[in-house]
Design a protein around this motif. Structure first.
Motif, PDB file in Angstrom:
ATOM      1  N   ASP A 287       0.830  -1.200   0.000  1.00  0.00           N
ATOM      2  CA  ASP A 287       0.000   0.000   0.000  1.00  0.00           C
ATOM      3  C   ASP A 287       0.870   1.258   0.000  1.00  0.00           C
ATOM      4  OD1 ASP A 287      -1.841   2.001   0.366  1.00  0.00           O
ATOM      5  OD2 ASP A 287      -2.614   1.262   2.285  1.00  0.00           O
ATOM      6  N   PRO A 288       0.877   2.038  -1.097  1.00  0.00           N
ATOM      7  CA  PRO A 288       1.672   3.264  -1.130  1.00  0.00           C
ATOM      8  C   PRO A 288       1.277   4.258  -0.040  1.00  0.00           C
ATOM      9  CG  PRO A 288       0.950   2.666  -3.343  1.00  0.00           C
ATOM     10  CD  PRO A 288       0.204   1.778  -2.392  1.00  0.00           C
ATOM     11  N   ALA A 289      -0.003   4.286   0.321  1.00  0.00           N
ATOM     12  CA  ALA A 289      -0.453   5.210   1.363  1.00  0.00           C
ATOM     13  C   ALA A 289       0.167   4.850   2.710  1.00  0.00           C
ATOM     14  CB  ALA A 289      -1.978   5.201   1.461  1.00  0.00           C
ATOM     15  N   ALA A 290       0.287   3.560   2.999  1.00  0.00           N
ATOM     16  CA  ALA A 290       0.926   3.133   4.244  1.00  0.00           C
ATOM     17  C   ALA A 290       2.394   3.529   4.250  1.00  0.00           C
ATOM     18  CB  ALA A 290       0.772   1.624   4.415  1.00  0.00           C
ATOM     19  N   TRP A 291       3.050   3.399   3.112  1.00  0.00           N
ATOM     20  CA  TRP A 291       4.459   3.824   3.030  1.00  0.00           C
ATOM     21  C   TRP A 291       4.580   5.322   3.320  1.00  0.00           C
ATOM     22  CZ3 TRP A 291       9.331   2.021   2.763  1.00  0.00           C
ATOM     23  CH2 TRP A 291      10.324   2.951   2.466  1.00  0.00           C
ATOM     24  N   ARG A 292       3.762   6.119   2.664  1.00  0.00           N
ATOM     25  CA  ARG A 292       3.848   7.568   2.872  1.00  0.00           C
ATOM     26  C   ARG A 292       3.554   7.937   4.321  1.00  0.00           C
ATOM     27  NH1 ARG A 292       1.405   7.534  -2.350  1.00  0.00           N
ATOM     28  NH2 ARG A 292      -0.673   7.661  -1.409  1.00  0.00           N
ATOM     29  N   ALA A 293       2.596   7.250   4.940  1.00  0.00           N
ATOM     30  CA  ALA A 293       2.220   7.577   6.317  1.00  0.00           C
ATOM     31  C   ALA A 293       3.336   7.274   7.307  1.00  0.00           C
ATOM     32  CB  ALA A 293       0.955   6.809   6.700  1.00  0.00           C
ATOM     33  N   PHE A 294       4.080   6.201   7.086  1.00  0.00           N
ATOM     34  CA  PHE A 294       5.093   5.784   8.059  1.00  0.00           C
ATOM     35  C   PHE A 294       6.519   6.188   7.678  1.00  0.00           C
ATOM     36  CE2 PHE A 294       1.603   3.334   9.647  1.00  0.00           C
ATOM     37  CZ  PHE A 294       1.890   3.108  10.977  1.00  0.00           C
ATOM     38  N   TYR A 295       6.758   6.442   6.380  1.00  0.00           N
ATOM     39  CA  TYR A 295       8.116   6.780   5.949  1.00  0.00           C
ATOM     40  C   TYR A 295       8.237   8.195   5.410  1.00  0.00           C
ATOM     41  CZ  TYR A 295       9.299   1.859   6.582  1.00  0.00           C
ATOM     42  OH  TYR A 295       9.517   0.620   7.122  1.00  0.00           O
ATOM     43  N   GLY A 296       7.126   8.818   5.063  1.00  0.00           N
ATOM     44  CA  GLY A 296       7.142  10.225   4.683  1.00  0.00           C
ATOM     45  C   GLY A 296       7.729  10.546   3.338  1.00  0.00           C
ATOM     46  N   SER A 297       7.725   9.587   2.420  1.00  0.00           N
ATOM     47  CA  SER A 297       8.233   9.838   1.064  1.00  0.00           C
ATOM     48  C   SER A 297       7.388   9.044   0.080  1.00  0.00           C
ATOM     49  CB  SER A 297       9.712   9.436   0.957  1.00  0.00           C
ATOM     50  OG  SER A 297       9.871   8.046   1.218  1.00  0.00           O
ATOM     51  N   GLU A 298       7.706   9.190  -1.196  1.00  0.00           N
ATOM     52  CA  GLU A 298       6.946   8.448  -2.197  1.00  0.00           C
ATOM     53  C   GLU A 298       7.389   6.983  -2.246  1.00  0.00           C
ATOM     54  OE1 GLU A 298       4.216   9.412  -3.971  1.00  0.00           O
ATOM     55  OE2 GLU A 298       4.394  11.049  -2.520  1.00  0.00           O
ATOM     56  N   HIS A 299       6.425   6.123  -2.500  1.00  0.00           N
ATOM     57  CA  HIS A 299       6.666   4.676  -2.511  1.00  0.00           C
ATOM     58  C   HIS A 299       7.450   4.275  -3.757  1.00  0.00           C
ATOM     59  CE1 HIS A 299       4.924   0.372  -2.616  1.00  0.00           C
ATOM     60  NE2 HIS A 299       5.836   0.439  -1.672  1.00  0.00           N
ATOM     61  N   ALA A 300       8.452   3.404  -3.566  1.00  0.00           N
ATOM     62  CA  ALA A 300       9.307   2.975  -4.676  1.00  0.00           C
ATOM     63  C   ALA A 300       8.749   1.783  -5.441  1.00  0.00           C
ATOM     64  CB  ALA A 300      10.704   2.638  -4.157  1.00  0.00           C
ATOM     65  N   GLY A 301       7.634   1.198  -4.967  1.00  0.00           N
ATOM     66  CA  GLY A 301       7.067   0.027  -5.640  1.00  0.00           C
ATOM     67  C   GLY A 301       7.185  -1.212  -4.783  1.00  0.00           C
ATOM     68  N   THR A 302       6.419  -2.231  -5.138  1.00  0.00           N
ATOM     69  CA  THR A 302       6.338  -3.454  -4.333  1.00  0.00           C
ATOM     70  C   THR A 302       7.045  -4.608  -5.036  1.00  0.00           C
ATOM     71  OG1 THR A 302       4.188  -2.732  -3.496  1.00  0.00           O
ATOM     72  CG2 THR A 302       4.760  -5.059  -3.199  1.00  0.00           C
ATOM     73  N   TRP A 303       7.908  -5.286  -4.290  1.00  0.00           N
ATOM     74  CA  TRP A 303       8.609  -6.462  -4.799  1.00  0.00           C
ATOM     75  C   TRP A 303       8.081  -7.717  -4.106  1.00  0.00           C
ATOM     76  CZ3 TRP A 303      14.549  -4.934  -4.875  1.00  0.00           C
ATOM     77  CH2 TRP A 303      14.731  -3.910  -5.819  1.00  0.00           C
ATOM     78  N   THR A 304       8.463  -8.876  -4.636  1.00  0.00           N
ATOM     79  CA  THR A 304       8.101 -10.148  -4.018  1.00  0.00           C
ATOM     80  C   THR A 304       8.662 -10.195  -2.596  1.00  0.00           C
ATOM     81  OG1 THR A 304       8.156 -11.236  -6.176  1.00  0.00           O
ATOM     82  CG2 THR A 304       8.233 -12.657  -4.239  1.00  0.00           C
ATOM     83  N   TYR A 305       7.823 -10.634  -1.687  1.00  0.00           N
ATOM     84  CA  TYR A 305       8.162 -10.569  -0.263  1.00  0.00           C
ATOM     85  C   TYR A 305       9.014 -11.765   0.148  1.00  0.00           C
ATOM     86  CZ  TYR A 305       7.361  -9.255   4.614  1.00  0.00           C
ATOM     87  OH  TYR A 305       7.512  -8.850   5.917  1.00  0.00           O
ATOM     88  N   GLY A 306      10.162 -11.459   0.800  1.00  0.00           N
ATOM     89  CA  GLY A 306      11.161 -12.490   1.065  1.00  0.00           C
ATOM     90  C   GLY A 306      11.029 -13.229   2.377  1.00  0.00           C
ATOM     91  N   LEU A 307       9.823 -13.684   2.698  1.00  0.00           N
ATOM     92  CA  LEU A 307       9.622 -14.548   3.870  1.00  0.00           C
ATOM     93  C   LEU A 307       9.006 -15.853   3.377  1.00  0.00           C
ATOM     94  CD1 LEU A 307       9.766 -14.915   6.929  1.00  0.00           C
ATOM     95  CD2 LEU A 307       7.510 -13.860   7.103  1.00  0.00           C
ATOM     96  N   PRO A 308       9.842 -16.853   3.069  1.00  0.00           N
ATOM     97  CA  PRO A 308       9.307 -18.092   2.483  1.00  0.00           C
ATOM     98  C   PRO A 308       8.247 -18.761   3.334  1.00  0.00           C
ATOM     99  CG  PRO A 308      11.703 -18.010   2.257  1.00  0.00           C
ATOM    100  CD  PRO A 308      11.319 -16.861   3.150  1.00  0.00           C
ATOM    101  N   GLU A 309       8.317 -18.590   4.651  1.00  0.00           N
ATOM    102  CA  GLU A 309       7.379 -19.255   5.562  1.00  0.00           C
ATOM    103  C   GLU A 309       6.070 -18.497   5.741  1.00  0.00           C
ATOM    104  OE1 GLU A 309      11.651 -20.074   6.795  1.00  0.00           O
ATOM    105  OE2 GLU A 309      10.445 -18.260   6.484  1.00  0.00           O
ATOM    106  N   LEU A 310       5.887 -17.409   4.993  1.00  0.00           N
ATOM    107  CA  LEU A 310       4.658 -16.629   5.131  1.00  0.00           C
ATOM    108  C   LEU A 310       3.451 -17.443   4.672  1.00  0.00           C
ATOM    109  CD1 LEU A 310       3.231 -13.925   5.722  1.00  0.00           C
ATOM    110  CD2 LEU A 310       3.658 -13.301   3.326  1.00  0.00           C
ATOM    111  N   LEU A 311       2.499 -17.628   5.572  1.00  0.00           N
ATOM    112  CA  LEU A 311       1.277 -18.353   5.228  1.00  0.00           C
ATOM    113  C   LEU A 311       0.320 -17.441   4.475  1.00  0.00           C
ATOM    114  CD1 LEU A 311       0.703 -20.164   8.626  1.00  0.00           C
ATOM    115  CD2 LEU A 311       1.191 -21.306   6.454  1.00  0.00           C
ATOM    116  N   HIS A 312      -0.334 -17.990   3.461  1.00  0.00           N
ATOM    117  CA  HIS A 312      -1.395 -17.294   2.755  1.00  0.00           C
ATOM    118  C   HIS A 312      -2.738 -17.812   3.268  1.00  0.00           C
ATOM    119  CE1 HIS A 312       0.984 -15.720  -0.940  1.00  0.00           C
ATOM    120  NE2 HIS A 312       1.788 -15.839   0.109  1.00  0.00           N
ATOM    121  N   ALA A 313      -3.759 -17.011   3.108  1.00  0.00           N
ATOM    122  CA  ALA A 313      -5.097 -17.398   3.556  1.00  0.00           C
ATOM    123  C   ALA A 313      -5.471 -18.753   2.987  1.00  0.00           C
ATOM    124  CB  ALA A 313      -6.121 -16.354   3.131  1.00  0.00           C
ATOM    125  N   GLY A 314      -5.957 -19.647   3.854  1.00  0.00           N
ATOM    126  CA  GLY A 314      -6.357 -20.981   3.420  1.00  0.00           C
ATOM    127  C   GLY A 314      -5.243 -22.006   3.445  1.00  0.00           C
TER     128      GLY A 314
END
Length: 358
Positions: free
Chosen positions: A112-139
């Motif tokens: 979420d670019p808005a979350a980035w701006r709210a917590f980091y105070g700059s423009e969002h650079a874009g979203t990359w694949t998230y590097g936590l292999p153990e991250l569970l997805h819904a279901g």
């Protein structure tokens, strides 16, 4: 006969704690060779002057950090301050080279670019694949979807260290529906290396020894939206979290105590089963035997996360405790683990699972 291919890797920001830890791990990786090691203020200086524990690199010199220096490698690891990696990554992209880039900073973690701006105070650079292999997805009861995404990735955002500890502690309960995500409380004990290597008064030994110091209190810590993002990925419709980190006098480690309300009608046996199912067979995340609690000392130097879960019946809450080494599983180890998946190598290659004690 199968030809062995060695992957060349450059590390930007190699003189810092995260970059130095990436270098340490890669020195023990059988399939890589270390190329350029870059720095900013320390460019031109000997590696041994800043990373004296890495004897194999002691006589090398830090190069300046630029796209030109990083170009020509198979993999580039960005271990730069938040807000610095976005521009450099864009320069590498513009060169048109087929390079795997792993960002250990925060620039590309949030969706979420808005979350980035709210917590980091700059423009969002874009979203990359998230590097936590153990991250569970819904279901999911076992993490497979995130690993599939990483296997196809050329740009990877390494998670925040606090985020990793809290996510691994709570996600199995969210995915299984045994806890409620709207009243989550997380209190963390953090080693000082997580604050970086820059000289600051409150990080001096005379200030830190013998003292525990809370920071980013009251919903201001930048890892909060990332934790919420991960728990939503695991199946939470909405996440409300009170998050309080505390610096304690140790160099490495995070001990994260995270609690959530027990879902109505769920018994204690079902709670433990959710965590057992999620982490059964995981190479790096281990649910400890009932009654044994994680310690940061048991994870030092290792890419392991030690987890325990219990039910506080009187309070109607599930309590999880997770210990990690913030520089290994919390940062550099996650980068190498994700890199292995993206390169088609066995996920555990070059990553230690045994801690250093005492």
């Amino acid at each position: 006969m199968v030809m062995h291919v060695t992957v060349s890797i450059a590390i930007a920001g190699a003189s810092g704690y995260a970059g130095g830890e990436v270098a340490r791990l890669l020195l023990g990786h059988p399939d890589v060779t270390l190329g350029a090691l870059t720095a900013h203020a320390n460019a031109g200086q000997r590696v041994g002057a800043h990373l004296p524990h890495l004897r194999a690199l002691a006589d090398r010199t830090f190069d300046p950090t630029s796209a030109e220096v990083l170009a020509g490698h198979d993999v580039v690891v960005l271990a730069l301050p938040h807000g610095a990696s976005g521009a450099l990554a864009a320069e590498l992209e513009a060169r048109g080279e087929d390079v795997l880039v792993l960002d250990c900073g925060a620039d590309h973690r949030l969706v979420d670019p808005a979350a980035w701006r709210a917590f980091y105070g700059s423009e969002h650079a874009g979203t990359w694949t998230y590097g936590l292999p153990e991250l569970l997805h819904a279901g999911e009861h076992v993490a497979t979807a995130q690993r599939a995404e990483l296997a196809a990735a050329r740009r990877v955002a390494v998670p925040g260290c606090n985020v990793t500890a809290v996510t691994l502690g709570l996600a199995p309960g969210i995915a299984a529906g045994v806890v409620e995500p709207t009243d989550v409380v997380a209190v963390l004990a953090n080693g000082y290396s997580g604050a970086g290597k820059a000289a600051k008064t409150h990080l001096l030994a005379s200030e830190a020894l013998g003292s525990a110091v809370p920071y980013a209190v009251g919903g201001t810590h930048r890892h909060i939206p990332e934790i919420q993002q991960n728990l939503r990925a695991a199946g939470a419709a909405d996440v409300t979290i009170s998050f309080t980190p505390t610096l304690v006098p140790m160099a490495r480690g995070i001990l994260a105590t995270a609690t959530a309300r027990l879902a109505p009608g769920v018994d204690a046996a079902a709670v433990r089963q959710a965590w057992e199912r999620a982490y059964d067979g995981e190479p790096f995340v281990h649910l400890l035997p009932d009654g044994q609690w994680p310690t940061t000392a048991a994870t030092l130097g290792a890419n392991t996360a030690l987890v325990q879960v219990a039910v506080d019946a009187a309070a109607g809450r599930v309590v999880t405790v997770t210990a990690i080494d913030n520089l290994v599983k919390g940062t550099a180890g996650a980068a190498v683990q994700s890199m292995n998946l993206a390169l088609g190598l066995p996920e555990h290659t070059g990553l230690p699972t045994e801690g250093v004690a005492p």
